[in-house]
Design a protein around this motif. Structure first.
Motif, PDB file in Angstrom:
ATOM      1  N   PRO A 166       4.942  10.919  -2.384  1.00  0.00           N
ATOM      2  CA  PRO A 166       4.742   9.802  -3.652  1.00  0.00           C
ATOM      3  C   PRO A 166       4.439   8.317  -2.954  1.00  0.00           C
ATOM      4  O   PRO A 166       3.730   7.412  -3.587  1.00  0.00           O
ATOM      5  CB  PRO A 166       5.941   9.670  -4.463  1.00  0.00           C
ATOM      6  N   GLU A 167       4.952   8.132  -1.730  1.00  0.00           N
ATOM      7  CA  GLU A 167       4.538   6.675  -0.900  1.00  0.00           C
ATOM      8  C   GLU A 167       3.375   6.550  -0.622  1.00  0.00           C
ATOM      9  O   GLU A 167       3.048   5.346  -0.597  1.00  0.00           O
ATOM     10  CB  GLU A 167       5.874   6.456   0.029  1.00  0.00           C
ATOM     11  N   ALA A 168       2.519   7.391  -0.376  1.00  0.00           N
ATOM     12  CA  ALA A 168       1.236   7.336   0.284  1.00  0.00           C
ATOM     13  C   ALA A 168       0.509   6.562  -1.066  1.00  0.00           C
ATOM     14  O   ALA A 168      -0.272   5.715  -0.231  1.00  0.00           O
ATOM     15  CB  ALA A 168       0.884   8.677   0.843  1.00  0.00           C
ATOM     16  N   ALA A 169       0.119   7.270  -1.779  1.00  0.00           N
ATOM     17  CA  ALA A 169      -0.515   6.314  -2.839  1.00  0.00           C
ATOM     18  C   ALA A 169      -0.082   5.115  -3.151  1.00  0.00           C
ATOM     19  O   ALA A 169      -1.099   4.228  -3.453  1.00  0.00           O
ATOM     20  CB  ALA A 169      -0.803   7.379  -4.086  1.00  0.00           C
ATOM     21  N   VAL A 170       1.076   5.048  -3.533  1.00  0.00           N
ATOM     22  CA  VAL A 170       1.701   3.594  -3.903  1.00  0.00           C
ATOM     23  C   VAL A 170       1.422   2.585  -2.870  1.00  0.00           C
ATOM     24  O   VAL A 170       1.180   1.591  -3.196  1.00  0.00           O
ATOM     25  CB  VAL A 170       3.084   4.014  -4.288  1.00  0.00           C
ATOM     26  N   ASP A 171       1.785   3.067  -1.490  1.00  0.00           N
ATOM     27  CA  ASP A 171       1.640   1.917  -0.422  1.00  0.00           C
ATOM     28  C   ASP A 171       0.161   1.609  -0.360  1.00  0.00           C
ATOM     29  O   ASP A 171      -0.297   0.285  -0.230  1.00  0.00           O
ATOM     30  CB  ASP A 171       1.956   2.703   1.118  1.00  0.00           C
ATOM     31  N   ARG A 172      -0.586   2.580  -0.510  1.00  0.00           N
ATOM     32  CA  ARG A 172      -2.212   2.120  -0.537  1.00  0.00           C
ATOM     33  C   ARG A 172      -2.423   1.403  -1.542  1.00  0.00           C
ATOM     34  O   ARG A 172      -3.429   0.063  -1.322  1.00  0.00           O
ATOM     35  CB  ARG A 172      -3.213   3.171  -0.555  1.00  0.00           C
ATOM     36  N   ALA A 173      -2.342   1.525  -2.788  1.00  0.00           N
ATOM     37  CA  ALA A 173      -2.297   0.692  -3.837  1.00  0.00           C
ATOM     38  C   ALA A 173      -1.773  -0.765  -3.817  1.00  0.00           C
ATOM     39  O   ALA A 173      -2.510  -2.053  -3.803  1.00  0.00           O
ATOM     40  CB  ALA A 173      -1.900   1.072  -5.143  1.00  0.00           C
TER      41      ALA A 173
END
Length: 241
Positions: A166-173
């Motif tokens: 879940p961290e990948a998309a949140v980190d990108r945003a």
């Protein structure tokens, strides 16, 4: 006891549906009395979000101790506390997401929870940028951007059923938020005078929503109206078109 009540409640919500489950049903399943339920949860809606009070307290404590040399980075890191809460129990988080999509009252309640996170972030930023003029505006806009970015990434993960990291998309945003708002503040742009902008009058807030056919709906709300009520009115207006 708090976890036992939440687990019993969700079992019943999945079996019977949220609306058809009562507090009496929940305490009977958990094997406790009504007094025990209300000691931990003010309402049936609160049992759907049993961990948010703790998470909000953790966020507040984190921001109180953080180094203020990078205020935008600090509020982005604070938002990741919420992400970790969801990621710690993927099955429960996905079930809750699906339940809130099915029950309009829970969506409204969730908006009020999200607003509390946003206000906490904005309060920290106001302490850094100042509580008046452009400083206050900057704090509010950055806090809203962080919440929107976090929720975008989080919901991508929830819609996938909790698959992957879940961290990948949140980190990108959140990286996009830091790129835009981490720069030094420049002069505020002039207000639009060709009708393309949206003004806010004293004593009222103005919200606009676009329908699928491109039609724009403009709604005026009383100043100080809770955010969940504003969003509910927009949803009602859009649904009638």
């Amino acid at each position: 006891m708090r976890e036992a009540l939440a687990q019993a409640a969700f079992q019943l919500f999945l079996e019977r549906g949220f609306e058809r489950t009562t507090v009496d049903d929940i305490v009977a399943r958990a094997g406790v009395g009504r007094r025990s339920f209300f000691r931990y949860f003010p309402s049936k809606e609160d049992v759907v979000f049993p961990d948010h009070e703790r998470c909000l307290a953790e966020m507040t404590e984190f921001l109180a101790a953080v180094d203020d040399s990078d205020p935008v980075g600090a509020v982005c890191d604070a938002a990741r506390i919420v992400l970790r809460m969801y990621a710690a129990n993927p099955e429960f988080s996905v079930q809750r997401y699906r339940l809130t999509r099915e029950v309009p009252g829970l969506r409204t309640y969730e908006l009020s929870v999200v607003r509390r996170y946003e206000q906490t972030l904005a309060g920290h930023l106001r302490g850094r940028f100042g509580a008046g003029g452009d400083g206050e505006l900057r704090a509010e806009v950055i806090a809203a951007s962080v919440v929107a970015a976090h929720n975008n990434g989080l919901r991508l993960w929830l819609r996938s059923g909790g698959a992957g990291d879940p961290e990948a998309a949140v980190d990108r945003a959140l990286a996009m938020v830091r790129e835009v708002w981490g720069r030094p503040a420049g002069p505020a742009p002039a207000a639009a005078s060709d009708g393309a902008g949206v003004g806010v009058g004293a004593g009222a807030g103005l919200a606009a929503g676009a329908c699928a056919d491109g039609e724009v709906i403009v709604m005026v709300a009383q100043k100080g109206a809770p955010m969940w009520r504003v969003v509910q009115q927009i949803e009602d207006a859009v649904g009638k078109n």
